[in-house]
Design a protein around this motif. Structure first.
Motif, PDB file in Angstrom:
ATOM      1  N   SER A 138     -89.461 -30.311  22.840  1.00 12.24           N
ATOM      2  CA  SER A 138     -88.480 -29.537  22.240  1.00 12.24           C
ATOM      3  C   SER A 138     -87.095 -30.148  22.775  1.00 12.24           C
ATOM      4  N   LEU A 139     -86.025 -29.709  22.209  1.00  8.82           N
ATOM      5  CA  LEU A 139     -84.926 -30.291  22.645  1.00  8.82           C
ATOM      6  C   LEU A 139     -84.619 -29.613  24.029  1.00  8.82           C
ATOM      7  N   THR A 140     -85.069 -28.315  24.346  1.00 12.23           N
ATOM      8  CA  THR A 140     -84.756 -28.171  25.796  1.00 12.23           C
ATOM      9  C   THR A 140     -85.862 -28.975  26.645  1.00 12.23           C
ATOM     10  N   ALA A 141     -86.958 -29.120  26.431  1.00 11.26           N
ATOM     11  CA  ALA A 141     -87.820 -29.937  27.357  1.00 11.26           C
ATOM     12  C   ALA A 141     -87.203 -31.464  27.638  1.00 11.26           C
ATOM     13  N   VAL A 142     -86.787 -32.074  26.310  1.00  6.58           N
ATOM     14  CA  VAL A 142     -86.344 -33.262  26.399  1.00  6.58           C
ATOM     15  C   VAL A 142     -85.036 -33.466  27.182  1.00  6.58           C
ATOM     16  N   ARG A 201     -87.708 -48.948  24.334  1.00  4.15           N
ATOM     17  CA  ARG A 201     -89.138 -48.999  23.532  1.00  4.15           C
ATOM     18  C   ARG A 201     -89.061 -48.267  22.436  1.00  4.15           C
ATOM     19  N   ALA A 202     -89.006 -46.779  22.656  1.00  3.04           N
ATOM     20  CA  ALA A 202     -88.870 -45.871  21.492  1.00  3.04           C
ATOM     21  C   ALA A 202     -87.923 -46.200  20.480  1.00  3.04           C
ATOM     22  N   ILE A 203     -86.771 -46.123  20.768  1.00  3.12           N
ATOM     23  CA  ILE A 203     -85.598 -46.476  19.709  1.00  3.12           C
ATOM     24  C   ILE A 203     -85.858 -47.995  19.133  1.00  3.12           C
ATOM     25  N   GLY A 204     -86.241 -48.878  19.790  1.00  4.51           N
ATOM     26  CA  GLY A 204     -86.404 -50.487  19.282  1.00  4.51           C
ATOM     27  C   GLY A 204     -87.794 -50.128  18.318  1.00  4.51           C
ATOM     28  N   ARG A 205     -88.735 -49.258  18.617  1.00  2.84           N
ATOM     29  CA  ARG A 205     -89.647 -49.208  17.519  1.00  2.84           C
ATOM     30  C   ARG A 205     -89.081 -48.681  16.214  1.00  2.84           C
ATOM     31  N   GLU A 250     -71.696 -36.803  29.690  1.00  3.61           N
ATOM     32  CA  GLU A 250     -71.590 -37.274  28.325  1.00  3.61           C
ATOM     33  C   GLU A 250     -72.937 -38.249  27.842  1.00  3.61           C
ATOM     34  N   GLN A 251     -72.935 -39.228  28.502  1.00  3.25           N
ATOM     35  CA  GLN A 251     -74.036 -40.209  28.143  1.00  3.25           C
ATOM     36  C   GLN A 251     -75.453 -39.708  28.290  1.00  3.25           C
ATOM     37  N   VAL A 252     -75.629 -38.738  29.233  1.00  6.47           N
ATOM     38  CA  VAL A 252     -76.825 -38.131  29.635  1.00  6.47           C
ATOM     39  C   VAL A 252     -77.212 -37.165  28.510  1.00  6.47           C
ATOM     40  N   ARG A 253     -76.311 -36.462  28.100  1.00  2.00           N
ATOM     41  CA  ARG A 253     -76.618 -35.468  26.892  1.00  2.00           C
ATOM     42  C   ARG A 253     -76.693 -36.244  25.645  1.00  2.00           C
ATOM     43  N   SER A 254     -76.093 -37.523  25.469  1.00  2.00           N
ATOM     44  CA  SER A 254     -75.995 -38.119  24.021  1.00  2.00           C
ATOM     45  C   SER A 254     -77.478 -38.790  24.365  1.00  2.00           C
ATOM     46  N   LEU A 255     -77.975 -39.473  25.385  1.00  2.55           N
ATOM     47  CA  LEU A 255     -79.363 -40.000  25.479  1.00  2.55           C
ATOM     48  C   LEU A 255     -80.449 -38.946  25.005  1.00  2.55           C
ATOM     49  N   ALA A 256     -80.268 -37.683  25.624  1.00  5.43           N
ATOM     50  CA  ALA A 256     -81.177 -36.674  25.197  1.00  5.43           C
ATOM     51  C   ALA A 256     -81.317 -36.239  23.904  1.00  5.43           C
ATOM     52  N   ALA A 257     -80.244 -36.176  23.256  1.00  8.08           N
ATOM     53  CA  ALA A 257     -80.089 -36.093  21.847  1.00  8.08           C
ATOM     54  C   ALA A 257     -80.681 -37.226  21.061  1.00  8.08           C
ATOM     55  N   LEU A 258     -80.303 -38.305  21.343  1.00  3.02           N
ATOM     56  CA  LEU A 258     -80.844 -39.564  20.759  1.00  3.02           C
ATOM     57  C   LEU A 258     -82.481 -39.642  20.849  1.00  3.02           C
ATOM     58  N   LEU A 259     -82.991 -39.396  22.168  1.00  3.13           N
ATOM     59  CA  LEU A 259     -84.209 -39.202  22.329  1.00  3.13           C
ATOM     60  C   LEU A 259     -85.030 -38.269  21.506  1.00  3.13           C
ATOM     61  N   PHE A 260     -84.450 -37.104  21.608  1.00  2.00           N
ATOM     62  CA  PHE A 260     -85.131 -35.828  21.041  1.00  2.00           C
ATOM     63  C   PHE A 260     -85.292 -36.073  19.016  1.00  2.00           C
ATOM     64  N   ALA A 261     -84.241 -36.814  18.592  1.00  2.49           N
ATOM     65  CA  ALA A 261     -84.356 -37.017  17.335  1.00  2.49           C
ATOM     66  C   ALA A 261     -85.444 -38.050  17.027  1.00  2.49           C
ATOM     67  N   HIS A 262     -85.270 -39.249  17.837  1.00  3.23           N
ATOM     68  CA  HIS A 262     -86.466 -40.345  17.729  1.00  3.23           C
ATOM     69  C   HIS A 262     -87.902 -39.532  17.996  1.00  3.23           C
ATOM     70  N   HIS A 300     -89.052 -36.964  17.203  1.00  4.75           N
ATOM     71  CA  HIS A 300     -89.609 -36.024  16.113  1.00  4.75           C
ATOM     72  C   HIS A 300     -89.730 -36.827  14.751  1.00  4.75           C
ATOM     73  N   GLN A 301     -89.336 -38.115  14.798  1.00  7.50           N
ATOM     74  CA  GLN A 301     -89.415 -39.018  13.817  1.00  7.50           C
ATOM     75  C   GLN A 301     -90.573 -40.042  14.060  1.00  7.50           C
ATOM     76  N   ASP A 302     -91.188 -39.874  15.404  1.00  6.17           N
ATOM     77  CA  ASP A 302     -92.099 -40.962  15.844  1.00  6.17           C
ATOM     78  C   ASP A 302     -93.019 -40.343  16.578  1.00  6.17           C
ATOM     79  N   PRO A 303     -94.187 -39.715  16.129  1.00  6.56           N
ATOM     80  CA  PRO A 303     -95.245 -39.243  16.868  1.00  6.56           C
ATOM     81  C   PRO A 303     -95.827 -40.019  18.050  1.00  6.56           C
ATOM     82  N   GLU A 304     -95.932 -41.266  17.874  1.00  7.92           N
ATOM     83  CA  GLU A 304     -96.388 -42.275  19.057  1.00  7.92           C
ATOM     84  C   GLU A 304     -95.463 -42.109  20.032  1.00  7.92           C
ATOM     85  N   ALA A 305     -94.112 -42.170  19.869  1.00  9.55           N
ATOM     86  CA  ALA A 305     -93.211 -42.102  20.917  1.00  9.55           C
ATOM     87  C   ALA A 305     -93.302 -40.722  21.506  1.00  9.55           C
TER      88      ALA A 305
END
Length: 140
Positions: free
Chosen positions: A6-10, A39-43, A64-76, A78-83
């Motif tokens: 979830s967004l909160t957990a990530v 690895r996740a975003i490269g995949r 700001e970078q920490v928040r951006s990384l969390a948002a970027l990871l969260f989006a990825h 949810h698009q990649d079950p393996e990640a």
């Protein structure tokens, strides 16, 4: 139970990793998160138009970078079950290191305490008698 992706957990995991980066254990957690993110975003093949890979926000000291990384990871995630599964495994492995890196120890001996030897520390297992050994009585 909280969804581990979830967004909160990530956000919590990424923020905890960034917050602990000042210790050696925390730095290792942050570096492993950065490796996972690459690895996740490269995949997924994330690209910034035709200019190549998207640069990742990886400065743990920049909120700001920490928040951006969390948002970027969260989006990825949810698009990649393996990640997502890999992130859950990462978070479980890193939890003990984060807890150790974030811990504080406060030892207080105060008031009218009359002590002999005082041992202060964290996570001590004592297999002797409770307290310091009693001083020997003077010989008569």
């Amino acid at each position: 139970m909280v969804d581990p992706v979830s967004l909160t957990a990530v956000t919590t995991a990424v923020t905890a990793a960034a917050g602990s980066a000042g210790t050696e254990a925390g730095r290792q957690v942050w570096l492993s998160l950065a490796d996972f993110a690459r690895r996740a975003i490269g995949r997924r093949g994330a690209q910034a138009d035709d200019d190549g890979p998207v640069p990742l926000p990886l400065d743990p000291a920049d909120d700001e970078q920490v928040r951006s990384l969390a948002a970027l990871l969260f989006a990825h995630l949810h698009q990649d079950p393996e990640a997502a599964a890999e992130f859950v495994r990462w978070a479980r492995r890193m939890r003990p290191a984060q807890a150790a890196g974030d811990s504080q120890v406060v030892n207080t001996v105060g008031g009218n305490a009359r002590t002999g030897t005082v041992i202060q520390g964290r996570d001590i297992t004592w297999h002797g008698p409770a307290g310091a050994p009693a001083p020997e009585a003077p010989a008569d």
